[in-house]
Motif scaffolding. Sequence first.
Motif, PDB file in Angstrom:
ATOM      1  N   ALA A  35     -62.559  53.186 -23.779  1.00 49.40           N
ATOM      2  CA  ALA A  35     -62.602  51.725 -23.767  1.00 49.40           C
ATOM      3  C   ALA A  35     -62.022  51.165 -22.478  1.00 49.40           C
ATOM      4  N   GLU A  36     -60.935  51.755 -22.003  1.00 46.51           N
ATOM      5  CA  GLU A  36     -60.335  51.274 -20.757  1.00 46.51           C
ATOM      6  C   GLU A  36     -61.244  51.532 -19.568  1.00 46.51           C
ATOM      7  N   GLU A  38     -64.500  51.762 -19.670  1.00 43.62           N
ATOM      8  CA  GLU A  38     -65.683  50.901 -19.786  1.00 43.62           C
ATOM      9  C   GLU A  38     -65.420  49.502 -19.258  1.00 43.62           C
ATOM     10  N   GLN A  39     -64.166  49.094 -19.249  1.00 40.03           N
ATOM     11  CA  GLN A  39     -63.830  47.785 -18.717  1.00 40.03           C
ATOM     12  C   GLN A  39     -63.769  47.775 -17.196  1.00 40.03           C
ATOM     13  N   LYS A  40     -63.657  48.964 -16.579  1.00 35.17           N
ATOM     14  CA  LYS A  40     -63.416  49.033 -15.148  1.00 35.17           C
ATOM     15  C   LYS A  40     -64.536  49.680 -14.347  1.00 35.17           C
ATOM     16  N   CYS A  84     -61.099  55.674 -11.361  1.00 37.39           N
ATOM     17  CA  CYS A  84     -60.647  54.397 -11.876  1.00 37.39           C
ATOM     18  C   CYS A  84     -59.155  54.491 -12.175  1.00 37.39           C
ATOM     19  N   SER A 295     -71.868  51.198 -26.124  1.00 42.66           N
ATOM     20  CA  SER A 295     -70.773  51.802 -25.389  1.00 42.66           C
ATOM     21  C   SER A 295     -70.270  53.009 -26.159  1.00 42.66           C
TER      22      SER A 295
END
Length: 634
Positions: A35-36, A38-40, A84, A295
Motif C-alpha cells: 500500500a505504501e 502504491e502511493q509513491k 522508493c 491494486s
Amino acid sequence: MAQGVLWILLGLLLWSDPGTASLPLLMDSVIQALAELEQKVPAAKARHTASAWLMSAPNSGPHNRLYHFLLGARSLNATELDPCPLSPELLGLTKEVARHDVREGKEYGVVLAPDGSTVAVEPLLAGLEAGLQGRRVINLPLDSMAAPWETGDTFPDVVAIAPDVRATSSPGLRDGSPDVTTADIGANTPDATKGCPDVQASLPDAKAKSPPTMVDSLLAVTLAGNLGLTFLRGSQTQRHPDLGTEGCWDQLSAPRTFMLLDPKASLLTMAFLNGALDGVILGDYLSRTPEPQPSLSHLLSQYYGAGVARDPGFRSNFRRQNGAALTSASILAQQVWGTLVLLQRLEPVHPQLQCMSQEQLAQVAANATKEFTEAFLGCPAIHPRCRWGAAPYRGRPKLLQLPLGFLYVHHTYVPAPPCTDFTRCAANMRSMQRYHQDTQGWGDIGYSFVVGSDGYVYEGRGWHWVGAHTLGHNSRGFGVAIVGNYTAALPTEAALRTVRDTLPSCAVRAGLLRPDYALLGHRQLVRTDCPGDALFDLLRTWPHFTAVSLRSLHYTARRPSVYTSSTRPLPPACNSCARTASARPPTSRRHVYSGNLGPAFAGHSAGNIPDPVTSAYAASAQPQTQPACPFPSS
C-alpha cells in the motif's frame, strides 16, 4: 502500476540492511508495504517486472533461470533503479520475505496470514507477476532456440530469444490434456542422456505417446518447477520427499521465527504450497481481469480477508478447493514434466537433470502430481495445536493402535454459534480445552479434531492419541466435532464435506483409518442428544453411516451410573457428557504430542492470545510461561 509496485517491493531487498528492525512477519505487513509503495510509485515504472528483482537477488540458480525466462525479466543493475523511500521497518521486511528457504529446521520467507495459515511470499509474488503479464506460454520442444545458456550469461528478452513464446493468455488450465504416464514421451524432445552410461537400461519398454507441448508460465513459476525438482531429488536419493510439513511460530501476535515440526522437511512445506497455490489462484484472476486491474494491496486484503469481490468463497481459507477447481491432475502432470524439460534445456549441466531421460522425467512428474493432488489438495487444511494456542497436555497421553475402525461425529453445542474466522475458532478451541482440563479434569481437549466453518480443521488430540470424546470407545475411533449447535440447523456445506469426505479419505490414504470404517453419531454410543437432531438425520444418509446399538458393539468398559440411572438428567451436549473410560493418567510428567500424520513431536504451547469468547463455561486464561512450540533436545 501493479507490476511496478511488485517490481519495486522485490527490488528493495537490494538496499535493505540485514540488521534493520523489521515489522512482524504477518501478511498484513506485506500488504502495508504494498500500500505504501502504491502511493509513491510513478506510472513509468509499471513496465518493469518483479522477476528482474528476483534475478538480481543473491543465490541465483536454476529456479531463478526459470523465473527469468518465463517472466521475461531483463538484467538490471541496482544503479539503474531508484528505490522508493520506505520506512526502515518495511525495508527490513522486504529483505526477510523475498526468498523462501528451509535451513536447520527453520523456514524463511514466510508470513502468518489472518486465516491462521502460514504463507511463503516468493511463490505468491511470482504468481502475481505471471498473472499481470497475462500468462506467457512456451511451446515445446525448443528446437529453434540458440545454444544452451551458460552461468553468467545475460538473458535477452524472452520473446526475442524464443520465437515459440506466445505472450498471450493460456487456453485455460482445465482444457483437455492427455493423461501423463511414464510411457508418454516425446520422440522429438532433446535427449539429455547422451553420454550418460546405463541410463536406458532402467527405462520402461513403452514408447512415447503424449509429450508435453507447452509450459504455462503461471504454473511453472509457482508449483510445477518446485514440485518437479523436489521429487527429482527424492527419486535419486531413494527418499520420498516430505510434502506439506507444518510448523510453529515463536508467537502469534508478533511472529518472528517459524520452526518446522520436522527438521528434515523438504522445501515443499505447507507454507510454500499455500503461497504457491495462492499465486496460482490470484495470478489466474489477474490474467482474466481487464484494465484497470485492482491494486495488489487491495486484492491481497480481500483475498486474505472477507473474500475477493465480497465473495466469501474466494479467499485464502478455501485455497485448496479453489485450486483444485482450476486444474486437473493430468494437466498439472504435463506442466511438471514440461517444466523439467524446459529446465533441462536452460541448464543442461544441472547435476540432477543432466542424465535424466524423458521417461524418468515423466515418472517424476507423475509421482509429484499424484502426491500433491492426493496428499495436499485432497486433504483438509489442519491447523496444528500451536496455531490455536493449545495448553500442554496434563499427564501422559496414550497411543492409539492404528488404523482405527470408527469415526464418531459430535457437535460442540457450546459454543453454539458456528465459528467463521480464525480468531473466533481459535478462541473456541482454547475455551473448550480449558473447560475439559479445568472443569472436567481431563488431560486435554477431548476431541481428536474440531471442524470450523472457516474452512479449517483444528487439531485436538490428533491422529495418534486416545481422546476423551465417546465413553467406552475412545481407543476405537476418532472423535470429530463441528463447532455449533445442530439440533435444528445444519453446518455449512464446507464443514459437512470435510467430515463426510476429505478428512476420512485422507486418513484412509495415510493408513490411519480402515477403508471399511463405520461412521457413527455420538448418541448411538452414549445417552446424549449429540450431534443434534438435524445433523444426525443427515448422517444417516452418508455412505459409511452404520446403524448400531450399544449392545451390538459389545464394548467392555464399565458403564457409569449415567447410563442406567433414570433420575440423572440427560446431558444436552458433547461438551457436557464426553468422559474418558480410563483412569486419569498420572500428572508427574508432562508430555506434549502431535496429531499430524507424521511421528510425534514435542511442543504445543503458544504465547498469550486475546480470547474474545465470553461463554459461561469458559475459564479465565492462565498465563503461558513456556515459549511457543519448544522442541525436544533429541
